[in-house]
Design a protein around this motif. Structure first.
Motif, short mmCIF file in Angstrom:
data_model
loop_
_atom_site.label_atom_id
_atom_site.label_comp_id
_atom_site.label_asym_id
_atom_site.label_seq_id
_atom_site.Cartn_x
_atom_site.Cartn_y
_atom_site.Cartn_z
N SER A 159 35.97 31.89 36.38
CA SER A 159 36.52 31.30 35.16
C SER A 159 35.70 30.09 34.74
O SER A 159 35.13 29.39 35.58
CB SER A 159 37.97 30.86 35.41
OG SER A 159 38.50 30.23 34.25
N GLU A 164 42.29 26.34 34.86
CA GLU A 164 42.39 27.54 35.70
C GLU A 164 41.76 27.29 37.08
O GLU A 164 42.34 27.65 38.12
CB GLU A 164 41.71 28.72 35.00
CG GLU A 164 41.45 29.95 35.88
CD GLU A 164 42.72 30.66 36.29
OE1 GLU A 164 43.69 30.61 35.52
OE2 GLU A 164 42.74 31.25 37.39
N SER A 177 47.89 30.82 37.79
CA SER A 177 46.53 31.34 37.68
C SER A 177 46.51 32.72 37.03
O SER A 177 47.37 33.57 37.33
CB SER A 177 45.88 31.40 39.08
OG SER A 177 44.62 32.02 38.97
N LYS A 178 45.53 32.94 36.17
CA LYS A 178 45.38 34.24 35.52
C LYS A 178 44.40 35.14 36.28
O LYS A 178 44.24 36.31 35.92
CB LYS A 178 44.89 34.05 34.08
CG LYS A 178 45.82 33.21 33.21
CD LYS A 178 45.19 32.91 31.86
CE LYS A 178 46.09 32.00 31.04
NZ LYS A 178 45.44 31.58 29.76
N ASP A 181 46.35 35.40 42.70
CA ASP A 181 47.76 35.08 42.95
C ASP A 181 47.99 34.53 44.36
O ASP A 181 49.10 34.17 44.71
CB ASP A 181 48.64 36.31 42.73
CG ASP A 181 48.21 37.49 43.58
OD1 ASP A 181 47.29 37.31 44.41
OD2 ASP A 181 48.78 38.58 43.42
#
Length: 366
Positions: A159, A164, A177-178, A181
């Motif tokens: 990222s 993030e 978080s995208k 996990d």
């Protein structure tokens, strides 16, 4: 727009205390007292110097290029100040969350090179011009290993978003978080040691990918050169160039250049803390019944989350600034050939190796 005067005030107050701290640190290293006369323990000395700068006559040399000479300090400081816009100071606390924050930051602080060259050229002074040429050569050269060291972090975190990257080093990676996990020991899922609930320094990027410890060293050394700090202060070498690119500046404009130097020290220290040292997260892990990470972190979106996050990020940044000051007053200035050797034959190859290792490490993390 509301945050601009707030950040300006914070940087001004920080600069006053940073200059005082540096004078005391240099005094300690050189076995002397440092400021002692103005105020208790000399604490008002920097304020007195600031007032003196502001009331001094603003001189523009007769033979200088007036437009370039006047605009240069504003361009240098603006380029640095704009970098603060994308820094996450705590969970949910940033002036502007940009998905390409890392790219923006590296691009915007590069613009101060233009201001330095304008200052040196516009002064119509050989010492200023030599200093500006040295500064431009040094900063462009060291941006290569600095950018490569940042790239290793981006590869690890997948990222360019600084918030993030911060969440990936936190207890709340699964909630916010995208990209990921969970956090595993050394970032490797196959080890099957989940440390998401442990937190602390074990989830910092330098532990998620141990190669980033070397990357942090590369970043720190390159950032010293970006700030023109000793032992990389060739552009301002007093014994050779008087004061380098700002030889002809006086009063308010010199104060702006001085403010810019300390502002970029703080900016790169914030960035190093975010990328490598856990950002706004506590360094203390949860160990058995001692829930140190829980006690020293606040939940995102709450007042305690903002207070703890800001405290930890500022503490880490100030620690790095203290280290910069100690190095400045400990190591002698490098020669030009030594400076270029370190950049092109040591730091850049090392940064390339780190990127290669980070690529393999990222594959093992999946």
């Amino acid at each position: 727009m509301i945050l601009i005067p707030v950040f300006l005030s914070i940087i001004l107050v920080y600069t006053v205390f940073a200059v005082y701290a540096e004078r005391k640190i240099s005094g300690f290293i050189q076995d002397r007292y440092g400021p002692m006369e103005v105020g208790p323990y000399g604490i008002l000395q920097t304020i007195a110097d600031l007032i003196k700068l502001l009331i001094k006559e603003d001189i523009v040399p007769k033979s200088a290029d007036r437009k370039l000479f006047i605009a240069a300090p504003a361009i240098i400081f603006s380029a640095i100040f704009a970098g603060y816009a994308v820094l996450p100071f705590a969970p949910g606390l940033e002036a502007s969350r940009v998905s390409v924050g890392v790219f923006y930051l590296l691009a915007i602080i590069s613009l101060d090179v233009i201001g330095l060259l304008m200052a040196g050229w516009g002064s119509n002074n050989k010492f200023s011009l030599y200093g500006a040429i040295r500064a431009v050569a040094q900063m462009i050269s060291y941006e290569v290993p600095l950018s490569l060291s940042v790239l290793a972090v981006v590869m690890t975190c997948q990222s360019l978003d600084l918030q993030e990257i911060s969440y990936q080093q936190s207890l709340w990676i699964g909630d916010y978080s995208k990209i990921s996990d969970s956090n595993y020991l050394f970032g490797i899922q196959s080890l099957d040691i989940n440390i998401t609930e442990v937190g602390g320094f074990l989830t910092w990027n330098i532990f998620r990918n141990p190669a980033l410890m070397l990357s942090f060293i590369v970043f720190f050394v390159a950032s010293l050169a970006e700030c023109n700090r000793a032992p990389f202060d060739i552009p301002e070498a007093e014994s050779e160039l008087v004061a380098g690119f700002h030889t002809e500046y006086t009063g308010f404009r010199f104060a702006i250049l001085f403010l810019g130097e300390y502002a970029i020290m703080l900016l790169v220290s914030f960035l190093a803390s975010i990328l490598f040292l856990g950002s706004w997260n506590s360094p203390f892990p949860n160990i058995a019944f001692l829930r140190l990470a829980d006690w020293t972190n606040g939940y995102p979106g709450t007042f305690s989350g903002i207070a703890w996050g800001t405290f930890w990020l500022i503490s880490k940044a100030f620690s790095l600034i203290g280290l910069q000051m100690v190095i400045r007053w400990t190591y002698p200035r490098l020669r030009v050939d030594q400076l270029m050797f370190l950049c092109w034959k040591v730091l850049t190859p090392l940064a390339l190796v780190i990127i290669l290792i980070s690529g393999f490490w990222r594959l093992m993390m999946n």
